[in-house]
Design a protein around this motif. Structure first.
Motif, PDB file in Angstrom:
ATOM      1  N   THR A  43      71.578  45.126  10.602  1.00  0.00           N
ATOM      2  CA  THR A  43      71.681  45.138  12.061  1.00  0.00           C
ATOM      3  C   THR A  43      71.139  46.459  12.617  1.00  0.00           C
ATOM      4  O   THR A  43      71.420  47.541  12.090  1.00  0.00           O
ATOM      5  N   ASP A  52      70.722  45.423  18.965  1.00  0.00           N
ATOM      6  CA  ASP A  52      70.540  43.982  18.727  1.00  0.00           C
ATOM      7  C   ASP A  52      71.666  43.203  19.398  1.00  0.00           C
ATOM      8  O   ASP A  52      72.815  43.643  19.457  1.00  0.00           O
ATOM      9  N   GLU A  89      72.655  40.348  18.251  1.00  0.00           N
ATOM     10  CA  GLU A  89      73.402  39.688  17.184  1.00  0.00           C
ATOM     11  C   GLU A  89      73.286  40.501  15.905  1.00  0.00           C
ATOM     12  O   GLU A  89      72.382  41.333  15.749  1.00  0.00           O
ATOM     13  N   THR A  91      67.405  28.167  10.115  1.00  0.00           N
ATOM     14  CA  THR A  91      66.740  28.456  11.383  1.00  0.00           C
ATOM     15  C   THR A  91      65.674  27.413  11.706  1.00  0.00           C
ATOM     16  O   THR A  91      65.278  27.263  12.864  1.00  0.00           O
ATOM     17  N   SER A 147      72.912  41.079  11.730  1.00  0.00           N
ATOM     18  CA  SER A 147      72.068  40.508  10.674  1.00  0.00           C
ATOM     19  C   SER A 147      72.390  41.149   9.320  1.00  0.00           C
ATOM     20  O   SER A 147      72.760  42.316   9.240  1.00  0.00           O
ATOM     21  N   SER A 183      71.668  35.716  10.223  1.00  0.00           N
ATOM     22  CA  SER A 183      72.009  36.205  11.571  1.00  0.00           C
ATOM     23  C   SER A 183      73.336  35.586  12.019  1.00  0.00           C
ATOM     24  O   SER A 183      73.646  34.442  11.666  1.00  0.00           O
ATOM     25  N   TYR A 184      74.103  36.343  12.776  1.00  0.00           N
ATOM     26  CA  TYR A 184      75.421  35.873  13.221  1.00  0.00           C
ATOM     27  C   TYR A 184      75.778  36.554  14.554  1.00  0.00           C
ATOM     28  O   TYR A 184      75.287  37.657  14.861  1.00  0.00           O
TER      29      TYR A 184
END
Length: 224
Positions: free
Chosen positions: A102, A106, A108, A145, A110, A165-166
């Motif tokens: 991350t 950002d 989100e 994705t 990662s 990703s979250y």
């Protein structure tokens, strides 16, 4: 004269009986003598049987050794690609690690998961790995994705990474606590469980779908 004749006759009978007895004794001895080779032949047969058994044992030993050699050959061949074709990467051949990727700012979070090939041979990886998060509310499977990706060859000793990703928990609540990361290499059933390197929690969702997504192999850059 008659008496003398009877006496001579009796003596003749006795003599005849004595000769018969002698002949009988000789015959018995001959019979016993003839039975000795039979006993010797039986012993010889037993010896032959023992020899056959030994030969059988040696044959079994050789057969067993032959199978052992074949087995060793198979074991020795494990890890090499048959007929010059590159086989798929096995879970046990891969060193799997995960790190937080991350970047500040950002929207989100990662995580990058890396596969390093330590199998002693080149191997192939298909487009997507399986990813599940362990949480205090059960296991959560990441969805793909949808990015297109082709299988790739991972050279022996080389590495490749993909991204997860979250959503970041900015709700101020306790959220869903993440307790572990489970990664399954493409086309494999054996998984590897890792510590989760990202944010400690996910925001609570309405259950309409997984908020966690996994990218294809190579989506997080390829290492050396």
């Amino acid at each position: 004269m008659r008496v003398h004749r009877l006496t001579f006759a009796a003596l003749a009978v006795v003599a005849g009986l004595s000769l018969t007895a002698c002949n009988s004794d000789d015959g018995t001895a001959q019979s016993d003598s003839s039975s000795a080779p039979s006993a010797s032949s039986s012993a010889g047969g037993s010896g032959t049987g023992g020899s056959d058994q030994a030969g059988s044992d040696q044959s079994n030993g050789n057969g067993s050794d032959g199978k052992g050699s074949g087995g060793q050959g198979t074991v020795a061949g494990t890890g090499s690609n048959a007929n010059g074709k590159v086989g798929k990467c096995r879970t046990d051949e891969l060193e799997v690690t995960a790190s937080d990727s991350t970047i500040d700012g950002d929207t989100e979070g990662s995580v990058a998961v890396t596969f390093k090939n330590g199998g002693g041979r080149d191997c192939t990886l298909a487009a997507y790995a399986g990813v599940d998060l362990k949480t205090n509310q059960g296991e959560l499977s990441a969805k793909r994705t949808g990015q297109e990706a082709s299988p790739m060859v991972l050279k022996d000793g080389k590495s490749v990474s993909f991204g997860i990703s979250y959503p970041l928990n900015k709700s101020g609540g306790s959220g869903v606590r993440i307790t572990g990361l489970v990664v399954t290499p493409p086309n494999e059933t054996k998984s590897v469980t890792l510590d989760w390197p990202g944010a400690a929690t996910l925001p609570v969702t309405d259950g309409s779908g997984s908020p966690v997504q996994v990218g294809p192999i190579g989506s997080a850059g390829q290492g050396g």
